[in-house]
Design an enzyme around this catalytic site. Structure first.
Site, PDB file in Angstrom:
ATOM      1  N   ASP A  95      -5.284   8.302  10.957  1.00  0.00           N
ATOM      2  CA  ASP A  95      -3.917   7.889  11.261  1.00  0.00           C
ATOM      3  C   ASP A  95      -3.448   8.348  12.638  1.00  0.00           C
ATOM      4  O   ASP A  95      -3.788   9.432  13.102  1.00  0.00           O
ATOM      5  CB  ASP A  95      -2.964   8.436  10.199  1.00  0.00           C
ATOM      6  CG  ASP A  95      -3.035   7.621   8.918  1.00  0.00           C
ATOM      7  OD1 ASP A  95      -2.818   6.394   9.001  1.00  0.00           O
ATOM      8  OD2 ASP A  95      -3.336   8.199   7.864  1.00  0.00           O
ATOM      9  N   GLU A 135       0.855  -1.190   0.000  1.00  0.00           N
ATOM     10  CA  GLU A 135       0.000   0.000   0.000  1.00  0.00           C
ATOM     11  C   GLU A 135       0.888   1.236   0.000  1.00  0.00           C
ATOM     12  O   GLU A 135       1.727   1.408   0.885  1.00  0.00           O
ATOM     13  CB  GLU A 135      -0.902   0.024   1.237  1.00  0.00           C
ATOM     14  CG  GLU A 135      -1.952  -1.068   1.218  1.00  0.00           C
ATOM     15  CD  GLU A 135      -2.879  -1.006   2.427  1.00  0.00           C
ATOM     16  OE1 GLU A 135      -3.796  -1.817   2.486  1.00  0.00           O
ATOM     17  OE2 GLU A 135      -2.652  -0.156   3.316  1.00  0.00           O
TER      18      GLU A 135
END
Lengths: 399, 272
Positions: free
Chosen positions: B66, B55
């Site tokens: 995140d 990814e």
């Protein structure tokens, strides 16, 4: 450039704007919130409880005060909708009490919130104190510096204030941290968003809770003049006080104006999202957004911490595109001038945020025809700003 | 075009690998972190370190899914001038160097992608040789435009499932999935922290009842022990923050070397 825009008419959308663009982890919580809100808002008991709090705890209805000397100066007939007289000194409490009642119904006893100027943080901490809920408020370090008084007020009310030192260190990044906390503790926590922003159903919930401003103002107009005002005007950061005032007048022949922060000027650092942004996705909703050509969100700037946000509520984006509301932008210097003139001429110290709306009426050439009857949302009081304005002006006098 | 075609076909390799009894290893790294050259080296290294897919993350100014490690990496990459266009360039360079390298998945937030518009996004993904895309803040049922544009280029939009996704929704999510299903191991942001094995196992069971696609588990997988544990519950693991942290601190060779130890750990038989 073409922004992706789903077909309008879907639930949670205002034209092409709104939606719920969030990590999958939060989707169930938004579904749960939507169901809980629908049940509460159609329940007379919920309204009875909220209305009693608004009357006895907040002090509603807030007065509609004539401002004769400011009117003479502006050349229009100015009436101030006095949200500054609410308990905690701003319109924010209308929303936080409603959302905290909702959280109690959902069995969530931990409350989080983001705050810019600190007014929403204080209003959330207040509602949590009233109902004995745990309260955590996220606030950027740039804002904790310029709104130190509100940080102390929140702590006094028993809230934990988490200082956010990432990114812009203002409302945008405080909101990121609040969402990160929510993603982590979503099963026990309700996130009280402070404006008509965020994923569906928040923009609708906050609008409904703030619409008490416009409902009262409309009734007060009819009672006082047996007529509607010619115009209504409010400042727009995320845009909750503006939507709250506008919503009752949307179907009336009343001109509506939203005033954004032009900061240092529209060609420099500013927070004029609707004037200078383009559609994008931030904090869970599609709306106008200040961003660069690669889709990175730009830092906003305004002297008013409560307007210092690169996004705006999705319903405002739709109202801009439909043309029903006219949006303009007022810079830091104009807002400061209005802050002084309102204080000197009316004995009312407005929040620097609200001073933006007044400043738009003091402009030359005038925004409105001579004598136009105009309701201004005085969304908050300026006590919180006194220290930073004094410091700013002291510094410039010393130069 | 031929690069793109082979890279797309590569995503099927995940099925073959699983059929061969192999646990899938999917590293994540942020494009342009710590700089574009080092990032390209790390990508090349991972291709030979036993990754089954990689990814490549588009740095975004507001990465609200995140944790601190990837958020900081994003901020640094943006400060270094990296944009979504650089992610396409990095991918194109990676695919050019070997068309049968492990497939690349574009990992992005919606706004940088929306800034291009769905058609240009899909076109750029296909031209760069991405095998799929994943949008962290786009629930599968929110806005069909992205998935439709990608589908016209033959690229799947990978679906994210969460520990909080209710069973009925999870079943629908899985039934319409393509490529693989990415299951978030726990509530929270990317980075340190353990999930609940029982919840992961329950979610995997629902997904498997509704699709034959591989299920990989991510969030909070930071060492050989957590990787082996998570891989036992599903078909493989995504490893992001722990790799990005090592890449920034120890450099690409050491970080890739560490990824190889995860590969070895996943390949070791489960002890009794």
């Amino acid at each position: 450039m073409s922004a992706m825009a789903p077909a309008s008419g879907r639930p949670g959308y205002f034209g092409a704007f709104g939606g719920r663009y969030v990590p999958e982890t939060l989707v169930f919580a938004l579904d749960e919130l939507e169901r809980a809100w629908a049940a509460a808002w159609s329940d007379p008991e919920f309204h009875a409880e909220l209305d009693a709090l608004l009357a006895d705890y907040v002090g509603r209805p807030s007065p509609l005060t004539h401002a004769p000397r400011l009117s003479a100066e502006a050349g229009v007939d100015i009436w101030l909708k006095r949200e500054d007289l609410n308990h905690t000194g701003a319109h924010k409490i209308n929303n936080t009490l409603g959302q905290v009642l909702l959280a109690l119904r959902m069995g969530k006893r931990r409350i989080i919130a983001e705050t810019g100027a600190g007014q929403h943080g204080v209003a959330t901490a207040t509602a949590c104190a009233r109902f004995g809920l745990e309260c955590v408020v996220f606030m950027g370090t740039e804002d904790t510096r310029r709104q130190a008084l509100n940080v102390y007020r929140m702590r006094l009310l028993g809230a934990e204030v988490v200082e956010v030192d990432s990114g812009t260190r203002t409302l945008k990044d405080a909101t990121n941290e609040a969402i990160r906390d929510w993603v982590t503790r979503v099963e026990t926590t309700h996130y009280v968003i402070g404006s008509v922003v965020g994923p569906h159903p928040y923009p609708t919930i906050v609008r409904e809770l703030q619409s008490v401003i416009g409902r009262e103002a409309r009734a007060q107009s009819l009672e006082r003049w047996n007529d509607l005002p010619d115009a209504a005007i409010a400042c727009v950061g995320g845009g909750s006080n503006a939507i709250g005032l506008f919503h009752s007048f949307l179907d009336d022949p009343v001109e509506l104006y939203g005033v954004e922060a032009a900061g240092e000027g529209l060609d420099r650092r500013h927070a004029a999202t609707l004037s200078r942004g383009r559609p994008g996705v931030l904090h869970g909703a599609r709306s106008y957004l200040l961003q660069d050509e690669h889709g990175q969100v730009r830092g906003a700037h305004s002297i008013a911490a409560g307007l210092d946000y690169p996004g705006v509520g999705p319903e405002h984006s739709a109202l801009k595109d439909s043309g029903r509301v006219t949006y303009l932008a007022v810079d830091d210097a104009e807002a400061l001038d209005a802050f002084h003139r309102t204080s000197e001429l009316e004995g009312i110290i407005p929040a620097v945020e609200s001073a933006h709306a007044i400043a738009a009426l003091l402009r030359r050439p005038p925004l409105l025809p001579e004598g136009a009857r105009t309701i201004v949302c005085l969304s908050g009081r300026g006590d919180k700003d006194v220290q930073s304005v004094a410091a700013l002006e002291g510094a410039s006098e010393a130069r | 075009m031929s690069h793109a075609a082979s890279s797309r076909g590569n995503l099927r390799r995940l099925m073959d690998a699983r059929a061969g009894g192999r646990k899938l290893l999917v590293p994540f790294l942020t494009a342009g972190y710590p700089d574009r050259k080092t990032c390209a080296e790390a990508l090349a290294g991972l291709a030979d370190a036993g990754a089954d897919a990689i990814e490549l993350g588009v740095p975004f100014s507001d990465p609200l899914a995140d944790g601190p490690v990837i958020a900081a990496a994003s901020e640094l990459a943006i400060a270094g001038g990296t944009s979504i266009e650089d992610a396409f360039d990095l991918a194109a360079g990676y695919v050019r160097a070997g068309a049968d390298r492990p497939p690349l998945v574009l990992f992005t937030y919606l706004n940088p992608a929306a800034s291009l518009g769905p058609d240009r996004l899909a076109e750029a993904c296909a031209d760069a040789g991405f095998a799929a895309a994943l949008v962290a803040d786009l629930p599968y049922d929110e806005d069909p435009a992205v998935a439709a544009a990608l589908a016209r280029r033959g690229l799947p939009l990978i679906r994210l499932a969460a520990p909080t996704t209710p069973a009925e929704r999870l079943a629908e999510l899985a039934r319409g999935a393509e490529g693989f299903v990415y299951l978030i191991a726990r509530t929270g942001t990317t980075g340190a922290g353990a999930g609940t094995d029982a919840r992961v196992a329950e979610q995997v069971a629902v997904i498997r009842a509704n699709t034959d696609l591989p299920v990989v588990v991510g969030f909070g997988i930071g060492d050989t022990e957590s990787a082996r544990r998570a891989a036992r519950l599903a078909d493989g693991v995504v490893v992001g923050s722990a790799f990005v942290e090592r890449l920034g601190r120890d450099g690409p060779a050491a970080a890739v070397g560490w990824m190889r130890t995860l590969r070895d750990a996943l390949d070791r038989p489960v002890s009794v």
